[in-house]
Design an enzyme around this catalytic site. Structure first.
Site, PDB file in Angstrom:
ATOM      1  N   HIS A 189      13.402 -47.455   4.228  1.00 64.80           N
ATOM      2  CA  HIS A 189      14.675 -47.829   3.612  1.00 64.80           C
ATOM      3  C   HIS A 189      15.342 -49.018   4.288  1.00 64.80           C
ATOM      4  CE1 HIS A 189      14.014 -44.202   1.304  1.00 64.80           C
ATOM      5  NE2 HIS A 189      14.684 -44.856   0.378  1.00 64.80           N
ATOM      6  N   GLU A 430       8.449 -39.067  -8.921  1.00 66.59           N
ATOM      7  CA  GLU A 430       7.991 -39.580  -7.629  1.00 66.59           C
ATOM      8  C   GLU A 430       7.121 -38.589  -6.867  1.00 66.59           C
ATOM      9  OE1 GLU A 430      11.381 -40.719  -5.243  1.00 66.59           O
ATOM     10  OE2 GLU A 430      12.555 -39.003  -5.873  1.00 66.59           O
ATOM     11  N   ASN A 453       7.520 -45.656  -4.461  1.00 66.16           N
ATOM     12  CA  ASN A 453       7.527 -45.569  -2.982  1.00 66.16           C
ATOM     13  C   ASN A 453       7.096 -44.178  -2.544  1.00 66.16           C
ATOM     14  OD1 ASN A 453       8.711 -48.047  -3.303  1.00 66.16           O
ATOM     15  ND2 ASN A 453      10.778 -47.334  -2.883  1.00 66.16           N
ATOM     16  N   ASP A 454       7.677 -43.185  -3.185  1.00 64.31           N
ATOM     17  CA  ASP A 454       7.315 -41.810  -2.832  1.00 64.31           C
ATOM     18  C   ASP A 454       6.072 -41.344  -3.569  1.00 64.31           C
ATOM     19  OD1 ASP A 454       9.106 -40.872  -0.856  1.00 64.31           O
ATOM     20  OD2 ASP A 454      10.710 -40.980  -2.334  1.00 64.31           O
ATOM     21  N   ARG A 464       4.987 -43.118   4.322  1.00 61.85           N
ATOM     22  CA  ARG A 464       5.389 -44.491   4.011  1.00 61.85           C
ATOM     23  C   ARG A 464       5.999 -45.219   5.206  1.00 61.85           C
ATOM     24  NH1 ARG A 464      10.387 -43.273  -0.277  1.00 61.85           N
ATOM     25  NH2 ARG A 464      11.297 -45.274   0.271  1.00 61.85           N
ATOM     26  N   CYS A 501      11.540 -47.792 -10.554  1.00 58.92           N
ATOM     27  CA  CYS A 501      12.510 -48.351  -9.609  1.00 58.92           C
ATOM     28  C   CYS A 501      11.979 -48.413  -8.185  1.00 58.92           C
ATOM     29  CB  CYS A 501      13.818 -47.573  -9.670  1.00 58.92           C
ATOM     30  SG  CYS A 501      13.606 -45.826  -9.303  1.00 58.92           S
TER      31      CYS A 501
END
Ligand code: PEP
Ligand code: MG
Length: 572
Positions: A189, A430, A453-454, A464, A501
């Site tokens: 993040h 996700e 991302n997940d 990640r 997203c």
């Protein structure tokens, strides 16, 4: 000049002086036989300097973020002026003829123990503030420079060993030219926030030991190459690259006001990801057509308690009003993983990304979550709000979450408070669990947004955040792409829209696949919007669909990436 190969995380060229920010670890020794007057003087000098530093941070926070976020620093000033602390340290120095560092630590530990033993959660938290001011005075006693990123007075490159997401969120992009962090991957993040702010970022190990404060640094966020003490020739080269990038930005400006549509008429909505209401400005400046993801957890971070309903309502309303009728997807609290709340007493987890994160945390604290839902529903009358639920893995979670939303609606009706009765409720896709069951989930929600991302980390079982296994973390993995295709087909089969997203939404090599698969929306950091629009305008949906079929016949991520790379080069 030294060349270091780092990992590229956030685009752009950074040229400037380094500020090294290390998590300070103190090992305080007891030293007897000190001149007590001298030690008291040292303590008072460090304390006054600490007050000066915190006052500066307070003023800066007030300017950049607002009163609520600045409040914590006002509390630190009060603590630094506390008479019991001052007299306590003086008394220990006098009684033990010892060094100021030890006396300070002794008194602080005493206060920390008192606060930590209190029943009241708020008072318990004050122990953290005592630790914070103590660590600041200790640093000043040791003669170290002020290293807080909030204390920058001139533009600099931050070299950090462990930059947290909240550190990054507090940065002033006008003063932070670039960041080199020792840990974290492209979807940590801290990285995502840097990208949203348009700050170049590279990850490279041991940088805080290799680089000294004030040293000249040049790095390229796209290639990950870093130079310390660059030669004149190297500086010239990178300044030219910087100019070229600025030129490209100017060219892209011309695309403002044009449509995100392929040559054969397939239209996609290009949206921006945000972390707080102030980020909307960037999205609008880059001609974003919507907000596709508001990560609300950032409203909860960098502070010492939960934001109340009114504060949240004001934040959501501000975003909706600024977007002026354009869609705004607001995701409910996704805390956990690499996003911690200092004031939350969550026990340390072995695998935080697999633990009490996102919807799991919220459903375990329904009263707290209802505050957010109420604020969201109240804000729904100010624009086109879409509520999104993070990290759903099982149907029960979705059903429970929807029940809670309905309960809050009943409360609002009883209180005669207006809200949009037909506000959309969607979910993040996700986890592989949700993807495989996408057909069933699609019947229960108004939209999907794919969180790559997940989805990547959970599908390939690769953290990640962990550089040791970063070579496995790939958006090109055939199973990830197969799951994404399935999610899109399930959504369209049920007649709902589907967006993306995660960071892969703006990956140049992958954009043709998203078009080929027929995604309705792509949401990304604002600086990527116009570049993606340029790319889409150059694509044909028909060819992109063929590319999807070709690529899904390949066996490895490497083969797929290579094929996409070739196709991308052909189109340039
Ligand atoms: C994702 O997982 O892709 C996502 C957008 O959410 P976050 O990065 O906040 O986990
Ligand atoms: Mg996620």
């Amino acid at each position: 000049m030294t060349r270091i190969q780092g990992i590229s995380i956030s685009s752009g060229i950074a040229i400037g002086k380094a500020i090294v920010k290390r998590v300070i670890k103190h090992d305080i020794q007891f030293i007897q036989g000190k001149n007590t007057n001298e030690e008291k003087k040292r303590f008072h000098k460090a304390r006054s300097k600490a007050i000066e530093e915190v006052t500066k941070i307070y003023d800066e926070m007030l300017k950049i973020k607002g009163e609520k976020e600045a409040e914590i620093f006002a509390a630190h000033i009060t603590m630094l002026e506390d008479i019991e602390l001052i007299e306590g340290v003086e008394a220990v120095i006098d009684e033990q003829s010892c060094n100021a560092e030890w006396a300070l630590q002794h008194i602080s530990n005493h206060f920390i123990a008192i606060f930590e033993s209190m029943e009241d959660e708020y008072m318990k938290e004050r122990a953290l503030d005592i630790k914070d001011i103590t660590s600041r005075i200790q640093r000043l006693l040791s003669g170290s420079q002020a290293l807080s990123i909030l204390e920058l007075s001139e533009p600099a490159i931050i070299i950090a060993d462990d930059l947290t997401p909240s550190d990054t969120a507090q940065m002033n992009p006008e003063l932070v030219i670039g960041i080199i962090n020792e840990i974290g991957g492209p979807t940590s993040h801290a990285a995502i926030i840097a990208r949203m702010m348009g700050i170049p970022l590279v990850v490279a190990q041991e940088m805080t030991s290799l680089v000294k404060n004030g040293q000249m640094i040049v790095f390229d966020g796209d290639t990950g190459v870093i130079y310390t003490e660059p030669t004149e020739q190297c500086l010239k080269e990178y300044k030219e690259k910087q100019l070229k990038l600025a030129g490209r930005k100017l060219t892209l400006e011309k695309l403002k006001g044009t449509k995100s549509i392929t040559k054969d008429g397939f239209k996609v909505e290009l949206a921006g990801n945000i972390g707080n209401p102030k980020d909307v400005k960037m999205v609008l400046e880059q001609d974003g057509e919507a907000v596709g993801l508001f990560r609300t957890e950032f409203l909860y971070m960098s502070r010492d308690d939960f934001p109340n309903e009114e504060e949240q309502f004001m934040a959501y309303k501000e975003v909706l009003e600024k977007m002026d009728g354009r869609p705004v997807v607001i995701r409910t609290l996704d805390i956990g993983g690499d996003k911690e709340l200092s004031y939350l007493d969550i026990p340390k987890e072995m695998n935080p990304f697999l633990g009490c994160r996102a919807i799991r945390f919220c459903l375990s604290k329904p009263d707290l979550w209802k505050v957010q839902i109420k604020a969201l529903l109240r804000a729904s009358v100010y624009g086109e709000l879409r509520i999104m639920l993070p990290m759903i893995t099982v149907m029960e979670e979705l059903i429970k979450a929807k029940e809670i939303i309905e309960e809050v609606k009943v409360d609002l009706r009883n209180e005669s408070i207006a809200f949009n009765e037909s506000v959309s409720v969607g979910m993040m896709m996700e986890t592989p669990a949700a993807a495989v069951m996408a057909d069933m989930f699609a019947k229960e929600v108004d939209f999907f947004s794919i969180g790559t991302n997940d989805l990547i980390q959970y599908t390939i079982a690769v953290d990640r955040m962990n550089n040791e296994v970063a070579h496995l973390y790939s958006p090109y993995h055939p199973v990830v792409l197969t799951l994404i295709k399935k999610i899109v087909e399930s959504a369209h089969g049920a007649g709902i829209w589907v967006g993306m997203c995660g960071e892969a939404a703006a990956d140049k090599k992958l954009v043709p696949l998203w078009i080929g698969m027929g995604l309705d929306e792509l949401s990304m950091s604002a600086p990527s919007i116009l570049e993606t629009r340029a790319q889409i305008q150059n694509l044909s949906k028909k060819e992109a669909t063929k590319l999807v079929n070709d690529v899904l016949l390949l066996k490895t991520a490497e083969m797929i990436e290579k094929r996409l790379e070739e196709s991308y080069k052909c189109l340039r």
